[in-house]
Every structure is written in structure tokens, then in C-alpha cells.
Design a protein around this motif. Structure first.
Motif, PDB file in Angstrom:
ATOM      1  N   ASP A  20       0.873  -1.164   0.000  1.00  0.00           N
ATOM      2  CA  ASP A  20       0.000   0.000   0.000  1.00  0.00           C
ATOM      3  C   ASP A  20       0.915   1.220   0.000  1.00  0.00           C
ATOM      4  O   ASP A  20       2.096   1.122   0.340  1.00  0.00           O
ATOM      5  CB  ASP A  20      -0.881  -0.010   1.254  1.00  0.00           C
ATOM      6  CG  ASP A  20      -1.758   1.224   1.358  1.00  0.00           C
ATOM      7  OD1 ASP A  20      -2.511   1.500   0.422  1.00  0.00           O
ATOM      8  OD2 ASP A  20      -1.676   1.906   2.394  1.00  0.00           O
ATOM      9  N   LYS A  80     -10.393  -0.898  -2.253  1.00  0.00           N
ATOM     10  CA  LYS A  80     -10.062  -1.729  -1.102  1.00  0.00           C
ATOM     11  C   LYS A  80     -10.958  -1.301   0.067  1.00  0.00           C
ATOM     12  O   LYS A  80     -11.291  -0.123   0.156  1.00  0.00           O
ATOM     13  CB  LYS A  80      -8.602  -1.535  -0.685  1.00  0.00           C
ATOM     14  CG  LYS A  80      -7.572  -2.030  -1.670  1.00  0.00           C
ATOM     15  CD  LYS A  80      -6.175  -1.875  -1.099  1.00  0.00           C
ATOM     16  CE  LYS A  80      -5.837  -0.445  -0.763  1.00  0.00           C
ATOM     17  NZ  LYS A  80      -4.516  -0.254  -0.165  1.00  0.00           N
ATOM     18  N   PRO A  81     -11.364  -2.213   0.934  1.00  0.00           N
ATOM     19  CA  PRO A  81     -10.935  -3.617   1.023  1.00  0.00           C
ATOM     20  C   PRO A  81     -11.870  -4.604   0.331  1.00  0.00           C
ATOM     21  O   PRO A  81     -11.905  -5.773   0.712  1.00  0.00           O
ATOM     22  CB  PRO A  81     -10.955  -3.838   2.535  1.00  0.00           C
ATOM     23  CG  PRO A  81     -12.125  -3.023   2.991  1.00  0.00           C
ATOM     24  CD  PRO A  81     -12.130  -1.793   2.104  1.00  0.00           C
ATOM     25  N   MET A 128      -9.315  -6.293  -4.606  1.00  0.00           N
ATOM     26  CA  MET A 128      -8.110  -7.071  -4.354  1.00  0.00           C
ATOM     27  C   MET A 128      -7.852  -8.082  -5.470  1.00  0.00           C
ATOM     28  O   MET A 128      -6.704  -8.295  -5.884  1.00  0.00           O
ATOM     29  CB  MET A 128      -8.232  -7.788  -3.010  1.00  0.00           C
ATOM     30  CG  MET A 128      -8.379  -6.876  -1.804  1.00  0.00           C
ATOM     31  SD  MET A 128      -6.940  -5.822  -1.526  1.00  0.00           S
ATOM     32  CE  MET A 128      -5.687  -7.054  -1.134  1.00  0.00           C
ATOM     33  N   ASP A 133       0.198  -3.322   4.450  1.00  0.00           N
ATOM     34  CA  ASP A 133      -0.829  -2.292   4.491  1.00  0.00           C
ATOM     35  C   ASP A 133      -1.014  -1.844   5.931  1.00  0.00           C
ATOM     36  O   ASP A 133      -0.794  -2.624   6.865  1.00  0.00           O
ATOM     37  CB  ASP A 133      -2.146  -2.843   3.931  1.00  0.00           C
ATOM     38  CG  ASP A 133      -3.107  -1.751   3.482  1.00  0.00           C
ATOM     39  OD1 ASP A 133      -3.564  -0.980   4.347  1.00  0.00           O
ATOM     40  OD2 ASP A 133      -3.413  -1.682   2.280  1.00  0.00           O
ATOM     41  N   ASN A 189      -7.981  -3.984   5.031  1.00  0.00           N
ATOM     42  CA  ASN A 189      -7.270  -4.340   3.803  1.00  0.00           C
ATOM     43  C   ASN A 189      -6.431  -5.597   3.999  1.00  0.00           C
ATOM     44  O   ASN A 189      -6.362  -6.467   3.117  1.00  0.00           O
ATOM     45  CB  ASN A 189      -6.376  -3.182   3.360  1.00  0.00           C
ATOM     46  CG  ASN A 189      -7.161  -1.959   2.947  1.00  0.00           C
ATOM     47  OD1 ASN A 189      -8.357  -2.032   2.666  1.00  0.00           O
ATOM     48  ND2 ASN A 189      -6.497  -0.817   2.932  1.00  0.00           N
TER      49      ASN A 189
END
Length: 226
Positions: A17, A127-128, A133, A151, A156
Motif C-alpha cells: 500500500d 479496497k478492502p 483485491m 498495508d 485491507n
């Protein structure tokens, strides 16, 4: 995309991230981003200056991002105009813009927004959500079982874990049940996850010593959700 030294290593890719993960929330970038968003709400959308900050927070909490909220409200906001090359500028300020093979961002997960005739008719993927994803992993083309996902957000990390990623919760000293590791700071990665710096050689573990330039060349990493 080899990060580790050989096939015996558990990881061959790092998936990062960006905000509050690759840099600490204490460095001031996050506050600058908030000011930029407030300015965008005033200059581009016509909101009162004294209402912008509150609106930003409300839209983020309700829709996952200010941009997603604005589109639900009917504002035809161009994603590129809104994001102002945020990921690239952050990486440049951190001095690591050359360390990344790929950037997976909002536009990657939502490629068709420019074709939508009504801003509120096309759901934004963030996200999440598992959809977000899955898109990121498909674009990255990596094996989740050999990918380390870092992250700062527990939700997440939970989503990443559900898809088979090995996970690192950044900004915490105690890991949650969804995180395989916890890092107070990204600079502690080598200490907390030492296996990415080891290789098996002649039946034993051997520490790998690298110069800064060599490390830069092997840190083939990617950023999700920039």
C-alpha cells in the motif's frame, strides 16, 4: 519480479500500500493530501470553504473515498484530475520512484469511469472489497502464496489474507489475527521478516549482504491503492 535470492525463499514479490505504509503518517504527506482534497472540493465542486473538511471526512467514511462519494452525488469528476499524480509525487519525495515495477491504483481498478454517462450509475471498486483485491492480483500477475502484502489498514490486510496473501500490518507493534507480521515502521521490515533476506546455501542459512544500490535493484515492488 524476483525479490528473494533463490527459489527456496518464501517470497518473490512485495505488494505495498502507499499512504501511511510506505511513509509514516507523521511525515506530513497525509495532511497535505487532505488540504489538496479540501481545495478541490472548493475550487472544482463549489463547496463552501468552511464545509470542505467535514464533507471530505463524511464522504470518505460513507463511500470509502471522497471521489467515490462525489460521483455518487452526481459530480462528473475525472479521476486523473482528482488524483493529481499523487502516487508518482509521493514516490519521488521518498526517493524510491525507481524501485517499483508497477503501480496499481484507483484508475487500474476502475478503468471504465470515463465511459459512464451518469456518474452515479457505475459502482467504484476500492479496497478492502474482494473485487478490488482480485483485480489488483490479476493485474500484478503474482502467486499470492509467495507474495508479501503490506498495508496499514486492518480491513485491507484481512481481505488480502482471505485471498491467500502473506500479510504485514504496518504501523502496529502487535499483529492482529489476520496479519502474519506487524511492523511499527516499514524500515523494520528486514528485522521483522528476516526470511526475505536469507537464502539456503549448502544446507544452511546464510545472511545476504547488499549495498544500497544493489538493494534498490532487487526491491521489485508494487503499490496497491495509491
Amino acid at each position: 519480479m524476483d525479490f528473494c535470492s533463490n527459489s527456496d525463499s518464501p517470497f518473490n514479490c512485495l505488494l505495498f500500500d502507499l499512504d501511511d505504509t510506505l511513509y509514516s503518517s507523521k511525515v506530513g504527506i497525509g495532511e497535505g493530501v487532505k488540504r489538496n482534497i479540501d481545495g478541490f472540493l472548493v475550487e472544482k465542486c463549489g463547496f463552501a470553504e468552511n464545509k470542505a473538511s467535514t464533507l471530505r471526512v463524511e464522504l470518505f467514511k460513507t463511500y470509502g473515498s471522497t471521489l467515490a462519494g462525489l460521483r455518487v452525488l452526481g459530480y462528473d469528476i475525472d479521476a486523473d484530475d482528482y488524483h493529481r499524480n499523487h502516487a508518482i509525487e509521493c514516490l519521488k519525495r521518498l526517493g524510491i520512484e525507481d524501485c517499483f515495477e508497477q503501480i496499481i491504483c484507483f484508475e487500474t481498478m476502475n478503468p471504465n469511469l470515463s465511459k459512464v454517462t451518469r456518474p452515479d450509475e457505475f459502482p467504484i471498486v476500492l479496497k478492502p472489497s474482494m473485487d478490488a483485491m482480485k483485480i489488483a492480483l490479476d493485474v500484478a500477475d503474482v502467486d499470492p502464496r509467495r507474495t508479501l502484502f503490506l498495508d496499514d489498514n486492518v480491513k485491507n490486510v484481512t481481505a488480502g489474507k482471505a485471498l491467500g496473501l502473506r500479510t504485514v500490518l504496518v504501523g502496529k507493534t502487535m499483529k492482529s489475527k489476520e496479519a502474519d507480521y506487524a511492523l511499527e515502521n516499514i524500515n523494520n521490515l528486514a528485522q521483522v521478516v528476516p526470511e526475505i533476506w536469507f537464502s539456503k546455501s549448502d544446507g544452511g542459512d546464510e545472511r545476504i549482504t547488499r549495498t544500497r544500490s544493489e538493494l534498490d535493484s532487487i526491491l521489485t515492488t508494487m503499490s496497491v491503492g495509491a
